[in-house]
Design a protein around this motif. Structure first.
Motif, PDB file in Angstrom:
ATOM      1  N   MET A   1     -45.310  46.212   8.110  1.00 54.30           N
ATOM      2  CA  MET A   1     -44.184  46.018   7.222  1.00 54.30           C
ATOM      3  C   MET A   1     -42.932  45.789   8.054  1.00 54.30           C
ATOM      4  SD  MET A   1     -43.695  45.953   3.935  1.00 54.30           S
ATOM      5  CE  MET A   1     -44.419  47.118   2.836  1.00 54.30           C
ATOM      6  N   SER A   2     -42.178  44.792   7.746  1.00 52.72           N
ATOM      7  CA  SER A   2     -40.989  44.448   8.509  1.00 52.72           C
ATOM      8  C   SER A   2     -39.771  45.173   7.983  1.00 52.72           C
ATOM      9  CB  SER A   2     -40.749  42.940   8.435  1.00 52.72           C
ATOM     10  OG  SER A   2     -41.833  42.237   8.984  1.00 52.72           O
ATOM     11  N   THR A   3     -38.812  45.382   8.855  1.00 51.62           N
ATOM     12  CA  THR A   3     -37.564  46.024   8.459  1.00 51.62           C
ATOM     13  C   THR A   3     -36.584  44.978   7.969  1.00 51.62           C
ATOM     14  OG1 THR A   3     -36.620  45.838  10.660  1.00 51.62           O
ATOM     15  CG2 THR A   3     -37.929  47.820  10.200  1.00 51.62           C
ATOM     16  N   SER A   4     -35.491  45.444   7.383  1.00 52.76           N
ATOM     17  CA  SER A   4     -34.496  44.507   6.867  1.00 52.76           C
ATOM     18  C   SER A   4     -33.859  43.693   7.994  1.00 52.76           C
ATOM     19  CB  SER A   4     -33.437  45.252   6.060  1.00 52.76           C
ATOM     20  OG  SER A   4     -32.779  46.201   6.875  1.00 52.76           O
ATOM     21  N   GLU A   5     -33.737  44.294   9.201  1.00 51.86           N
ATOM     22  CA  GLU A   5     -33.178  43.547  10.333  1.00 51.86           C
ATOM     23  C   GLU A   5     -34.121  42.414  10.738  1.00 51.86           C
ATOM     24  OE1 GLU A   5     -33.598  47.072  10.771  1.00 51.86           O
ATOM     25  OE2 GLU A   5     -31.584  47.483  10.042  1.00 51.86           O
ATOM     26  N   GLU A   6     -35.425  42.697  10.703  1.00 47.46           N
ATOM     27  CA  GLU A   6     -36.393  41.659  11.052  1.00 47.46           C
ATOM     28  C   GLU A   6     -36.363  40.526  10.032  1.00 47.46           C
ATOM     29  OE1 GLU A   6     -39.943  43.985  11.267  1.00 47.46           O
ATOM     30  OE2 GLU A   6     -39.727  44.343  13.415  1.00 47.46           O
ATOM     31  N   PHE A   7     -36.239  40.883   8.750  1.00 46.65           N
ATOM     32  CA  PHE A   7     -36.162  39.855   7.717  1.00 46.65           C
ATOM     33  C   PHE A   7     -34.882  39.046   7.860  1.00 46.65           C
ATOM     34  CE2 PHE A   7     -39.249  42.467   5.107  1.00 46.65           C
ATOM     35  CZ  PHE A   7     -40.262  41.529   5.172  1.00 46.65           C
ATOM     36  N   ALA A   8     -33.778  39.690   8.226  1.00 42.17           N
ATOM     37  CA  ALA A   8     -32.520  38.976   8.431  1.00 42.17           C
ATOM     38  C   ALA A   8     -32.652  37.994   9.586  1.00 42.17           C
ATOM     39  CB  ALA A   8     -31.384  39.960   8.689  1.00 42.17           C
ATOM     40  N   LYS A   9     -33.341  38.391  10.647  1.00 39.41           N
ATOM     41  CA  LYS A   9     -33.563  37.506  11.806  1.00 39.41           C
ATOM     42  C   LYS A   9     -34.440  36.330  11.395  1.00 39.41           C
ATOM     43  CE  LYS A   9     -34.321  36.758  16.459  1.00 39.41           C
ATOM     44  NZ  LYS A   9     -34.383  35.323  16.364  1.00 39.41           N
ATOM     45  N   ILE A  10     -35.490  36.620  10.637  1.00 43.88           N
ATOM     46  CA  ILE A  10     -36.372  35.542  10.168  1.00 43.88           C
ATOM     47  C   ILE A  10     -35.583  34.568   9.293  1.00 43.88           C
ATOM     48  CG2 ILE A  10     -38.370  35.011   8.717  1.00 43.88           C
ATOM     49  CD1 ILE A  10     -39.565  37.732   9.645  1.00 43.88           C
ATOM     50  N   ALA A  11     -34.739  35.102   8.413  1.00 46.37           N
ATOM     51  CA  ALA A  11     -33.931  34.245   7.535  1.00 46.37           C
ATOM     52  C   ALA A  11     -33.004  33.357   8.361  1.00 46.37           C
ATOM     53  CB  ALA A  11     -33.123  35.093   6.555  1.00 46.37           C
ATOM     54  N   SER A  12     -32.400  33.925   9.381  1.00 46.68           N
ATOM     55  CA  SER A  12     -31.517  33.147  10.245  1.00 46.68           C
ATOM     56  C   SER A  12     -32.281  32.018  10.933  1.00 46.68           C
ATOM     57  CB  SER A  12     -30.874  34.072  11.280  1.00 46.68           C
ATOM     58  OG  SER A  12     -30.087  33.341  12.173  1.00 46.68           O
ATOM     59  N   ASP A  13     -33.475  32.324  11.425  1.00 45.11           N
ATOM     60  CA  ASP A  13     -34.307  31.304  12.061  1.00 45.11           C
ATOM     61  C   ASP A  13     -34.707  30.210  11.066  1.00 45.11           C
ATOM     62  OD1 ASP A  13     -34.156  32.772  14.407  1.00 45.11           O
ATOM     63  OD2 ASP A  13     -36.172  33.630  14.225  1.00 45.11           O
ATOM     64  N   LEU A  14     -35.053  30.622   9.846  1.00 44.80           N
ATOM     65  CA  LEU A  14     -35.449  29.646   8.826  1.00 44.80           C
ATOM     66  C   LEU A  14     -34.270  28.765   8.420  1.00 44.80           C
ATOM     67  CD1 LEU A  14     -37.699  31.945   6.619  1.00 44.80           C
ATOM     68  CD2 LEU A  14     -38.474  30.034   8.039  1.00 44.80           C
TER      69      LEU A  14
END
Length: 186
Positions: A1-14
């Motif tokens: 399960m990913s953390t909100s920081e990881e999801f924010a990083k993924i969103a930035s990359d996307l």
């Protein structure tokens, strides 16, 4: 399960992938993941504008993207039972983790809203708000320190503690005291 920081990083990359995509049209998986992450982050206006800028041909070719947007529409309408129903899909692998996190985030938000808005709520209504079967919803409420009456089938939420007042910096304290003394003298 990913953390909100990881999801924010993924969103930035996307977002970067979308901006740098040839001819301004990204791959469908970029749009799908970004849309799901915006929903997870409760960035409804970002999700809505992303949906509007996705080319119609991409939307038509990717059914899962339409299912993700259906979840977004339910979130927009604050239709909690509808959110949980629309989340019951067989998601593809990159989307599955995001949608699982979205379901848990929505459930936590629903518990928080119920605790702030209700002094008592029927078990059935609580189960509907949090997307769990009645027994599991009541058990989850009891784990949160809430009270449940089996005879009346009512749950009494525990009000959340108010956030502590932030400490004032010394200069600001001095200014407040000066204003107070000044008011008393006049």
């Amino acid at each position: 399960m990913s953390t909100s920081e990881e999801f924010a990083k993924i969103a930035s990359d996307l977002e970067t992938q979308e901006l740098e995509s040839p001819l301004g049209v990204a791959a469908p998986n970029v749009y799908s993941q970004l849309l799901a992450i915006y929903l997870l982050q409760n960035e409804m206006s970002h999700a809505k504008f992303l949906w509007k800028r996705i080319p119609q041909a991409v939307k038509a070719a990717n059914a899962e993207m339409g299912f993700i947007w259906a979840v977004g529409q339910k979130i927009w309408l604050r239709d909690f039972p509808g959110i949980y129903d629309s989340l019951k899909k067989d998601w593809s692998e990159p989307i599955k983790n995001i949608m699982t996190a979205l379901q848990e985030s929505t459930r936590q938000r629903a518990f928080m809203l119920v605790s702030q808005a209700y002094s008592s709520i029927s078990g059935d209504d609580l189960a509907s708000f949090v997307g769990l079967p009645l027994k599991e919803a009541i058990d989850a409420a009891i784990q949160r320190g809430w009270e449940a009456n089996a005879q009346t089938r009512m749950v009494m939420p525990k009000k959340p503690a108010p956030p502590p007042d932030p400490p004032l910096p010394n200069e600001q304290q001095l200014g407040v005291l000066t204003d107070y003394v000044s008011f008393l003298e006049n």
